[in-house]
Design a protein around this motif. Structure first.
Motif, PDB file in Angstrom:
ATOM      1  N   GLY A 149      -1.108   0.079  19.739  1.00 22.79           N
ATOM      2  CA  GLY A 149       0.269   0.518  19.597  1.00 22.79           C
ATOM      3  C   GLY A 149       1.193  -0.412  18.848  1.00 22.79           C
ATOM      4  O   GLY A 149       2.405  -0.167  18.797  1.00 22.79           O
ATOM      5  N   VAL A 150       0.679  -1.468  18.253  1.00 17.16           N
ATOM      6  CA  VAL A 150       1.530  -2.382  17.480  1.00 17.16           C
ATOM      7  C   VAL A 150       2.069  -1.661  16.244  1.00 17.16           C
ATOM      8  O   VAL A 150       1.362  -0.874  15.600  1.00 17.16           O
ATOM      9  N   THR A 151       3.332  -1.923  15.915  1.00 12.82           N
ATOM     10  CA  THR A 151       3.920  -1.383  14.691  1.00 12.82           C
ATOM     11  C   THR A 151       4.488  -2.513  13.852  1.00 12.82           C
ATOM     12  O   THR A 151       5.127  -3.428  14.378  1.00 12.82           O
ATOM     13  N   MET A 152       4.238  -2.446  12.543  1.00 12.22           N
ATOM     14  CA  MET A 152       4.805  -3.386  11.578  1.00 12.22           C
ATOM     15  C   MET A 152       5.300  -2.591  10.382  1.00 12.22           C
ATOM     16  O   MET A 152       4.570  -1.751   9.850  1.00 12.22           O
ATOM     17  N   ASN A 153       6.537  -2.851   9.984  1.00 12.92           N
ATOM     18  CA  ASN A 153       7.139  -2.112   8.885  1.00 12.92           C
ATOM     19  C   ASN A 153       7.186  -2.927   7.604  1.00 12.92           C
ATOM     20  O   ASN A 153       7.296  -4.161   7.642  1.00 12.92           O
ATOM     21  N   CYS A 154       7.127  -2.222   6.481  1.00 13.73           N
ATOM     22  CA  CYS A 154       7.335  -2.875   5.191  1.00 13.73           C
ATOM     23  C   CYS A 154       8.786  -3.333   5.069  1.00 13.73           C
ATOM     24  O   CYS A 154       9.650  -2.945   5.861  1.00 13.73           O
ATOM     25  N   PHE A 196      -6.278  -2.593  16.365  1.00 12.28           N
ATOM     26  CA  PHE A 196      -6.770  -1.804  17.486  1.00 12.28           C
ATOM     27  C   PHE A 196      -6.221  -0.374  17.437  1.00 12.28           C
ATOM     28  O   PHE A 196      -5.339  -0.058  16.644  1.00 12.28           O
ATOM     29  N   PRO A 197      -6.740   0.514  18.315  1.00  7.77           N
ATOM     30  CA  PRO A 197      -6.327   1.920  18.274  1.00  7.77           C
ATOM     31  C   PRO A 197      -4.820   2.111  18.418  1.00  7.77           C
ATOM     32  O   PRO A 197      -4.132   1.382  19.128  1.00  7.77           O
ATOM     33  N   MET A 198      -4.325   3.111  17.707  1.00  6.63           N
ATOM     34  CA  MET A 198      -2.940   3.592  17.757  1.00  6.63           C
ATOM     35  C   MET A 198      -1.937   2.630  17.131  1.00  6.63           C
ATOM     36  O   MET A 198      -0.727   2.880  17.191  1.00  6.63           O
ATOM     37  N   ALA A 199      -2.390   1.554  16.538  1.00  6.86           N
ATOM     38  CA  ALA A 199      -1.474   0.690  15.790  1.00  6.86           C
ATOM     39  C   ALA A 199      -1.097   1.379  14.478  1.00  6.86           C
ATOM     40  O   ALA A 199      -1.913   2.073  13.862  1.00  6.86           O
ATOM     41  N   VAL A 200       0.144   1.187  14.050  1.00 10.83           N
ATOM     42  CA  VAL A 200       0.629   1.738  12.775  1.00 10.83           C
ATOM     43  C   VAL A 200       1.194   0.571  11.971  1.00 10.83           C
ATOM     44  O   VAL A 200       2.260   0.039  12.290  1.00 10.83           O
ATOM     45  N   ILE A 201       0.470   0.188  10.949  1.00 15.88           N
ATOM     46  CA  ILE A 201       0.772  -1.029  10.191  1.00 15.88           C
ATOM     47  C   ILE A 201       1.164  -0.640   8.760  1.00 15.88           C
ATOM     48  O   ILE A 201       0.425   0.073   8.082  1.00 15.88           O
ATOM     49  N   GLY A 202       2.344  -1.110   8.325  1.00 15.97           N
ATOM     50  CA  GLY A 202       2.792  -0.813   6.971  1.00 15.97           C
ATOM     51  C   GLY A 202       3.657   0.417   6.856  1.00 15.97           C
ATOM     52  O   GLY A 202       3.842   0.950   5.758  1.00 15.97           O
ATOM     53  N   GLY A 203       4.216   0.869   7.970  1.00 15.11           N
ATOM     54  CA  GLY A 203       5.094   2.037   7.923  1.00 15.11           C
ATOM     55  C   GLY A 203       6.398   1.749   7.201  1.00 15.11           C
ATOM     56  O   GLY A 203       6.813   0.601   7.020  1.00 15.11           O
ATOM     57  N   ARG A 248       6.898  -4.130   0.578  1.00 21.62           N
ATOM     58  CA  ARG A 248       5.548  -4.539   0.941  1.00 21.62           C
ATOM     59  C   ARG A 248       5.478  -5.089   2.363  1.00 21.62           C
ATOM     60  O   ARG A 248       6.471  -5.507   2.942  1.00 21.62           O
ATOM     61  N   LEU A 249       4.236  -5.107   2.858  1.00 24.85           N
ATOM     62  CA  LEU A 249       3.875  -5.839   4.069  1.00 24.85           C
ATOM     63  C   LEU A 249       2.641  -6.653   3.756  1.00 24.85           C
ATOM     64  O   LEU A 249       1.648  -6.111   3.245  1.00 24.85           O
ATOM     65  N   ILE A 250       2.688  -7.947   4.048  1.00 27.84           N
ATOM     66  CA  ILE A 250       1.519  -8.814   3.865  1.00 27.84           C
ATOM     67  C   ILE A 250       1.212  -9.476   5.203  1.00 27.84           C
ATOM     68  O   ILE A 250       2.058 -10.154   5.783  1.00 27.84           O
ATOM     69  N   VAL A 251      -0.004  -9.266   5.706  1.00 27.28           N
ATOM     70  CA  VAL A 251      -0.475  -9.867   6.950  1.00 27.28           C
ATOM     71  C   VAL A 251      -1.574 -10.850   6.606  1.00 27.28           C
ATOM     72  O   VAL A 251      -2.475 -10.542   5.816  1.00 27.28           O
ATOM     73  N   VAL A 269      -3.051   2.400   8.584  1.00 26.66           N
ATOM     74  CA  VAL A 269      -2.505   1.373   7.691  1.00 26.66           C
ATOM     75  C   VAL A 269      -1.989   2.091   6.454  1.00 26.66           C
ATOM     76  O   VAL A 269      -2.752   2.793   5.775  1.00 26.66           O
ATOM     77  N   SER A 270      -0.706   1.953   6.176  1.00 30.35           N
ATOM     78  CA  SER A 270      -0.092   2.708   5.087  1.00 30.35           C
ATOM     79  C   SER A 270       0.787   1.800   4.251  1.00 30.35           C
ATOM     80  O   SER A 270       0.840   0.588   4.470  1.00 30.35           O
TER      81      SER A 270
END
Length: 271
Positions: free
Chosen positions: A97-102, A65-72, A85-88, A52-53
């Protein structure tokens, strides 16, 4: 210095950078990486190897879960390192493996996800997307930048949504569909190119909409998409007839709203 609640449990092999805010009862597994501007609200769980970045906030009781990259950082060609920003929201699940970008400054600076959303393995939420509540992204769903998805939408496995597209409340998108144009509330879209095949009657029934109302919406659907004029002209022409049916008015308002995309239809994929 990080702010870490006393009840948080952080594995000794996780990295939590100085500046992160960690709430009560948060659990962070081994080999996770939490960036310096991340806020994890109470009850969040990060399983092993989650990242989470960015300037990112994860709502209460969400699970990553493992290998997710959230806030790239966004994958936009116009990305220049500006603050975004990213707000969840609360009670969201982000599987492997989920990815969510700012967001990007040019797109409003924020990517936002509502409450009670489920993101299955390898699904992607791009920059500046705005998602409502109770949404499901199945495996390998791809949302391009600036997409808007309203409450209770289900996107089936492998479907792809073009940038700036809107998907209305309670819509259903079929597996491997190419969503190039806006999808009305309660609509059901399948195929490549995506064709609006009718209404999501199952979803409407599950939402507690009465059968008599569903019949009204069906009749309005035919008037909009089978009339002699364009869908927008037909929608405007029938408004007075359906003032007592909020579901139809919701569809008519969606059609009348300004949009960067055309409107999906039962004919050529747009109207």
């Amino acid at each position: 210095m990080s702010t870490i609640a006393a009840t948080a449990v952080i594995h000794p092999m996780a990295v939590v950078e100085a500046g992160a805010v960690i709430g009560e009862n948060v659990r962070i597994g081994p080999f996770c990486h939490v960036g310096p501007r991340v806020t994890l609200k109470d009850g969040v769980e990060l399983m092993s190897n989650a990242v989470v970045s960015g300037l990112t906030e994860i709502g209460p009781n969400s699970r990553i879960f493992p290998m997710a990259v959230i806030g790239g950082v966004s994958q936009s060609l116009h990305e220049a390192g500006e603050d975004s920003r990213l707000i969840v929201g609360a009670n969201c699940t982000m599987r492997e493996g989920v990815t969510m970008n700012c967001g990007t400054v040019g797109g409003g600076g924020i990517t936002r996800v509502g409450d009670n959303c489920l993101f299955l393995a390898n699904s992607h939420v791009a920059h500046d997307c705005i998602l409502g509540n109770n949404i499901i992204l199945s495996n390998n769903v791809m949302l391009a930048g600036h997409v808007r998805v309203e409450d209770y939408v289900i996107l089936s496995g492998g479907c792809a949504v073009h940038q700036f597209t809107r998907i209305g409340r309670n819509a259903f998108i079929g597996g491997l569909a190419a969503v190039s144009y806006d999808v009305i509330p309660y609509g059901m879209l399948n195929g490549n190119p995506g064709i609006l095949g009718g209404l999501n009657v199952v979803g409407m029934t599950r939402a507690g909409i009465e059968r008599s109302v569903i019949h009204q919406v069906r009749r309005a659907f035919k008037q909009i998409f089978e009339g002699e004029g364009s869908a927008r002209a037909n929608a405007a022409a029938i408004r007075e007839e359906y003032l007592d049916c909020p579901q139809v008015i919701e569809i008519l308002d969606f059609i009348a709203a300004e949009s960067d995309r055309a409107l999906s239809s039962p004919h050529r994929g747009k109207n």
